[in-house]
Design a protein around this motif. Sequence first.
Motif, PDB file in Angstrom:
ATOM      1  N   PRO A   1       0.769  -1.250   0.000  1.00 33.11           N
ATOM      2  CA  PRO A   1       0.000   0.000   0.000  1.00 33.11           C
ATOM      3  C   PRO A   1       0.798   1.297   0.000  1.00 33.11           C
ATOM      4  O   PRO A   1       0.262   2.338  -0.389  1.00 33.11           O
ATOM      5  CB  PRO A   1      -0.837  -0.109   1.283  1.00 33.11           C
ATOM      6  CG  PRO A   1      -0.124  -1.095   2.141  1.00 33.11           C
ATOM      7  CD  PRO A   1       0.529  -2.055   1.215  1.00 33.11           C
ATOM      8  N   SER A   2       2.078   1.272   0.417  1.00 37.79           N
ATOM      9  CA  SER A   2       2.805   2.529   0.605  1.00 37.79           C
ATOM     10  C   SER A   2       4.072   2.583  -0.238  1.00 37.79           C
ATOM     11  O   SER A   2       4.732   1.561  -0.441  1.00 37.79           O
ATOM     12  CB  SER A   2       3.195   2.700   2.078  1.00 37.79           C
ATOM     13  OG  SER A   2       2.065   2.627   2.912  1.00 37.79           O
ATOM     14  N   PRO A   3       4.447   3.789  -0.723  1.00 30.98           N
ATOM     15  CA  PRO A   3       5.762   3.939  -1.350  1.00 30.98           C
ATOM     16  C   PRO A   3       6.847   3.583  -0.338  1.00 30.98           C
ATOM     17  O   PRO A   3       6.719   3.844   0.858  1.00 30.98           O
ATOM     18  CB  PRO A   3       5.816   5.428  -1.713  1.00 30.98           C
ATOM     19  CG  PRO A   3       4.397   5.883  -1.719  1.00 30.98           C
ATOM     20  CD  PRO A   3       3.687   5.055  -0.691  1.00 30.98           C
ATOM     21  N   CYS A   4       7.921   2.992  -0.817  1.00 31.19           N
ATOM     22  CA  CYS A   4       8.991   2.554   0.069  1.00 31.19           C
ATOM     23  C   CYS A   4       9.805   3.749   0.571  1.00 31.19           C
ATOM     24  O   CYS A   4      10.188   4.625  -0.204  1.00 31.19           O
ATOM     25  CB  CYS A   4       9.906   1.565  -0.656  1.00 31.19           C
ATOM     26  SG  CYS A   4      11.229   0.918   0.379  1.00 31.19           S
ATOM     27  N   ASP A   5      10.079   3.756   1.877  1.00 33.70           N
ATOM     28  CA  ASP A   5      10.845   4.853   2.467  1.00 33.70           C
ATOM     29  C   ASP A   5      12.247   4.970   1.875  1.00 33.70           C
ATOM     30  O   ASP A   5      12.788   6.068   1.748  1.00 33.70           O
ATOM     31  CB  ASP A   5      10.965   4.646   3.985  1.00 33.70           C
ATOM     32  CG  ASP A   5       9.629   4.766   4.702  1.00 33.70           C
ATOM     33  OD1 ASP A   5       8.730   5.427   4.161  1.00 33.70           O
ATOM     34  OD2 ASP A   5       9.495   4.191   5.805  1.00 33.70           O
ATOM     35  N   GLN A   6      12.861   3.824   1.528  1.00 32.74           N
ATOM     36  CA  GLN A   6      14.256   3.828   1.102  1.00 32.74           C
ATOM     37  C   GLN A   6      14.454   3.460  -0.367  1.00 32.74           C
ATOM     38  O   GLN A   6      15.585   3.400  -0.833  1.00 32.74           O
ATOM     39  CB  GLN A   6      15.060   2.876   1.996  1.00 32.74           C
ATOM     40  CG  GLN A   6      15.046   3.281   3.463  1.00 32.74           C
ATOM     41  CD  GLN A   6      15.956   2.422   4.311  1.00 32.74           C
ATOM     42  OE1 GLN A   6      16.908   1.819   3.820  1.00 32.74           O
ATOM     43  NE2 GLN A   6      15.688   2.365   5.616  1.00 32.74           N
ATOM     44  N   ALA A   7      13.367   3.191  -1.075  1.00 36.27           N
ATOM     45  CA  ALA A   7      13.455   2.855  -2.505  1.00 36.27           C
ATOM     46  C   ALA A   7      12.230   3.454  -3.194  1.00 36.27           C
ATOM     47  O   ALA A   7      11.192   2.801  -3.290  1.00 36.27           O
ATOM     48  CB  ALA A   7      13.509   1.343  -2.710  1.00 36.27           C
ATOM     49  N   PRO A   8      12.330   4.709  -3.629  1.00 39.43           N
ATOM     50  CA  PRO A   8      11.154   5.434  -4.122  1.00 39.43           C
ATOM     51  C   PRO A   8      10.385   4.731  -5.239  1.00 39.43           C
ATOM     52  O   PRO A   8       9.182   4.946  -5.383  1.00 39.43           O
ATOM     53  CB  PRO A   8      11.756   6.752  -4.622  1.00 39.43           C
ATOM     54  CG  PRO A   8      13.030   6.907  -3.870  1.00 39.43           C
ATOM     55  CD  PRO A   8      13.549   5.530  -3.658  1.00 39.43           C
ATOM     56  N   MET A   9      11.043   3.874  -6.008  1.00 41.12           N
ATOM     57  CA  MET A   9      10.353   3.171  -7.084  1.00 41.12           C
ATOM     58  C   MET A   9       9.650   1.910  -6.584  1.00 41.12           C
ATOM     59  O   MET A   9       8.880   1.297  -7.319  1.00 41.12           O
ATOM     60  CB  MET A   9      11.341   2.802  -8.196  1.00 41.12           C
ATOM     61  CG  MET A   9      12.005   4.001  -8.852  1.00 41.12           C
ATOM     62  SD  MET A   9      10.822   5.138  -9.618  1.00 41.12           S
ATOM     63  CE  MET A   9      10.234   4.104 -10.979  1.00 41.12           C
ATOM     64  N   GLY A  10       9.927   1.529  -5.332  1.00 43.08           N
ATOM     65  CA  GLY A  10       9.340   0.310  -4.774  1.00 43.08           C
ATOM     66  C   GLY A  10       8.223   0.614  -3.805  1.00 43.08           C
ATOM     67  O   GLY A  10       7.810   1.764  -3.611  1.00 43.08           O
ATOM     68  N   ARG A  11       7.722  -0.440  -3.171  1.00 42.66           N
ATOM     69  CA  ARG A  11       6.609  -0.330  -2.228  1.00 42.66           C
ATOM     70  C   ARG A  11       6.969  -1.027  -0.907  1.00 42.66           C
ATOM     71  O   ARG A  11       7.922  -1.803  -0.838  1.00 42.66           O
ATOM     72  CB  ARG A  11       5.346  -0.984  -2.802  1.00 42.66           C
ATOM     73  CG  ARG A  11       4.971  -0.549  -4.206  1.00 42.66           C
ATOM     74  CD  ARG A  11       4.475   0.873  -4.266  1.00 42.66           C
ATOM     75  NE  ARG A  11       3.211   1.052  -3.547  1.00 42.66           N
ATOM     76  CZ  ARG A  11       2.587   2.227  -3.450  1.00 42.66           C
ATOM     77  NH1 ARG A  11       3.112   3.318  -4.005  1.00 42.66           N
ATOM     78  NH2 ARG A  11       1.436   2.324  -2.798  1.00 42.66           N
TER      79      ARG A  11
END
Length: 221
Positions: free
Chosen positions: A74-84
């Motif tokens: 559900p959320s954008p990844c804090d440390q990998a903007p292209m991931g979740r």
Amino acid sequence: LSRPPAAQRAAGLIPEKKVPMLDGPRLPPASGRPAASLVVFLHGYGADGNDLIDIGRAWSNYLPDTAFASPHAPSPCDQAPMGRQWFPLAMGDPHRIWQGVQSAAPALDAALDAELKRLGLGDAHLALVGFSQGTMMALHVGLRRRARIAGIVGYSGYLAGAEDLGETVNRPPILLVHGDADQGVPVIALHGAAEALGRAGFPVEWHVSPGLPHGIDQQGL
């Protein structure tokens, strides 16, 4: 306000928290027939649903009447903007992992309900396959569904809330797979999970892949 939060929400004084709608890649049954079962892949931290859906293409040879789905967390990844991410990176902190799986559970439950409804299937025809953080979600949600699901496969994961298994209602079969060279989630997490699940009455099996770091190998597949 003197009324409890539930009453306040019912009165419209506190807005209901909106559950995000999850989506991701899907594969229809290879046979071309209506789906008789559903496998849902739950990816790890920093990836997305595309990371695991190819496993469905390989497994479709063995499960020709199975549909596969792999929702994006559900959320954008804090440390990998292209991931979740299902929840923020917890660095092995049991309390933060427990909070994380609880916070993400409603969205995953809703996604599973929607996918089963779309295919005209019930929980008895659903299996969850997780990797890393996705395994944490599979174990948390899969053990707490209203009805017993067909099973759970967890790769390189961790069991959140091992002391809270008494609240679970159903006992689906579980397979845990882990590499003994995993530095992301050490293999001791598998042994701890297997012991806690077995003690709680779950049918659980496990496999350790020698020399495997944080990942999935052919033997595990």
